[in-house]
Design an enzyme around this catalytic site. Structure first.
Site, PDB file in Angstrom:
ATOM      1  N   HIS A  17      12.256 -12.172 -56.206  1.00 24.52           N
ATOM      2  CA  HIS A  17      10.375 -12.533 -55.696  1.00 24.52           C
ATOM      3  C   HIS A  17      10.083 -13.362 -57.088  1.00 24.52           C
ATOM      4  CE1 HIS A  17       6.543 -11.547 -54.834  1.00 24.52           C
ATOM      5  NE2 HIS A  17       6.913 -10.648 -55.128  1.00 24.52           N
ATOM      6  N   HIS A  54      12.199 -22.694 -49.713  1.00 27.94           N
ATOM      7  CA  HIS A  54      11.053 -21.584 -49.613  1.00 27.94           C
ATOM      8  C   HIS A  54      11.068 -20.541 -48.109  1.00 27.94           C
ATOM      9  CE1 HIS A  54       7.494 -18.617 -50.625  1.00 27.94           C
ATOM     10  NE2 HIS A  54       7.717 -19.003 -51.723  1.00 27.94           N
ATOM     11  N   ASP A  62       8.344 -22.703 -58.267  1.00 31.04           N
ATOM     12  CA  ASP A  62       9.417 -22.100 -59.347  1.00 31.04           C
ATOM     13  C   ASP A  62       9.912 -23.073 -59.797  1.00 31.04           C
ATOM     14  OD1 ASP A  62       8.916 -19.648 -58.368  1.00 31.04           O
ATOM     15  OD2 ASP A  62       9.846 -19.627 -56.983  1.00 31.04           O
TER      16      ASP A  62
END
Length: 430
Positions: free
Chosen positions: A266, A307, A365
């Site tokens: 996460h 993702h 990210d």
């Protein structure tokens, strides 16, 4: 809302009609709340892959189209035309503020950025080399012991006060966690700085040297905050809602969210990007690791690409890429092997048919990890910053849940253990 019906047929029993509910946008959902009473059966959905756990008006994601909306506004527009505190106001209140409302909200947040002075001594109970997320979990949970004057969750005013306190104090706490790990004096917040500027000031300045904050870096931090502010019913948000459904105080609920966010699957994803780059080591090794990533029998995974939710490009990544380029230009970083490696991986992912066909584009990210490293933030602090930004989303969902009828969360299970059995005497057990 429930103008359609689904029919469930269980062999040997009469058909059962289940309402079909329609949202504003997105797929319809079959309301199975009455299923247990009507049939004695429950649904089985590990990971909640096909279960809507709540009704919400806050955030909408269309993973196939690469769409992320906060209260109806595209994330790209918010990142380009708004700022983090405006986005906070939007998530908390449902609408963007006008000039007067924004000025009042910003002033209120600034006047709550300091934390109780005694909280400093609380840090002394932690080892200096503890992971920052471990400290963050403890400190945020402890806020309920310092701000217990407004913990009545049934009081709307108390909920508002707690929400503002959390949004305001998280940058201060995050910076305190960093300073504690470094053995440096903790810096007080300044009311003359913006939210992002204040965070960078508390992170990198010291009492003996106050440096001006780069507008480019402050803008980059503000965008990172915006792009991580909320992401619908993810693991940590669902954790906050579940904890809140028990009547737990807001600080305990947010601490629970931080604990869920800590997981590498996460919130630890941008930290995992830097770890992956360390593993690859050098540009000369890229071809070997790309081959490993393409080999379905090899456990190696390229972190920061693709993702779980977005089957198209992550809409946040487009904004982050632009911001990444701005930061690297501003800092004039050259000859950094890790950044060179990251840029080469990006180039491959955007041109290699293997990645394009599977929509394995660089995600938020990937770019946020590069930006945070370039600014000088250590990898261990990445998830803390994610928690800082996501706090407003968590508290918005917590408020939304409490402002309408709700039940304590109580998932069911498919039990596959022993049936009832009797205890044998100790001497008779094999």
């Amino acid at each position: 809302m429930a103008d359609k019906k689904a029919q469930l047929v269980i062999e040997g029993a009469a058909p059962v009609e289940l309402p079909i509910l329609s949202g504003t946008v997105g797929p319809d959902v079959i309301d199975v709340r009455g299923l247990g009473a009507a049939t004695g059966h429950f649904t089985f959905d590990p990971g909640f892959m096909a279960t809507a756990s709540c009704e919400s008006k806050i955030t909408y994601i269309d993973g196939d189209q690469g769409i992320l909306l906060h209260r109806g506004y595209p994330i790209e527009q918010l990142a380009e035309q708004s700022d983090y505190l405006e986005t906070c106001y939007l998530l908390l209140n449902g609408e963007l503020p006008n000039a007067e409302q924004k000025a009042q909200f910003v002033s209120t947040v600034k006047n709550h950025t300091m934390v109780h002075e005694q909280l400093k001594t609380f840090f002394n109970g932690f080892r200096r080399d503890a992971h920052p997320m471990a400290v963050m979990c403890g400190v945020v949970g402890a806020l309920s012991a310092f701000y217990h004057d407004s913990l009545d969750i049934n009081n709307p005013q108390h909920r508002e006060i707690s929400a503002v306190r959390l949004v305001a104090k998280m940058p201060t706490l995050a910076a305190m966690v960093y300073k504690y790990s470094m053995g440096q004096p903790m810096m007080y917040p300044r009311n003359d700085l913006t939210y992002a500027e204040n965070f960078l000031h508390m992170m990198f300045n010291t009492p003996c040297e106050i440096k001006p904050i780069s507008p480019v870096l402050a803008k980059a931090m503000d965008r990172i905050f915006i792009l991580h502010a909320d992401h619908e019913q993810n693991a940590s948000t669902s954790t906050v809602r579940l904890a809140g459904s028990s009547g737990a105080n807001p600080f305990a609920c947010i601490a629970a969210g931080i604990a869920a966010l800590w997981g590498p699957a996460h919130g630890g994803a941008n930290e995992a990007v830097l770890t992956m780059l360390d593993e690859i080591g050098d540009v000369s090794n890229i071809d070997t690791f790309i081959a490993k990533a393409k080999d379905k029998n090899d456990p190696f995974k390229l972190m920061g690409f693709g993702h779980r939710v977005y089957k198209n490009r992550d809409p946040r990544a487009t904004v982050m890429k632009q911001t990444c380029d701005e930061v690297l230009r501003e800092l004039g970083i050259k000859n950094d092997p890790q950044l060179e490696l990251a840029m080469r991986l990006e180039e491959i992912a955007l041109t290699d048919p293997y990645f394009i066909e599977r929509s394995l584009y660089p995600n938020v990210d990937f770019y946020s990890g590069i930006i945070l490293k370039a600014i000088g933030i250590p990898t261990s602090m990445f998830t803390v910053i994610f928690a800082l930004a996501r706090t407003v989303g968590w508290i918005s969902h917590w408020k939304e849940m409490l402002s309408s009828p709700y039940k304590i969360g109580r998932p069911r299970q498919l039990y596959t253990g022993y049936e009832k059995r009797d205890i044998a005497k100790l001497e008779d057990r094999e």
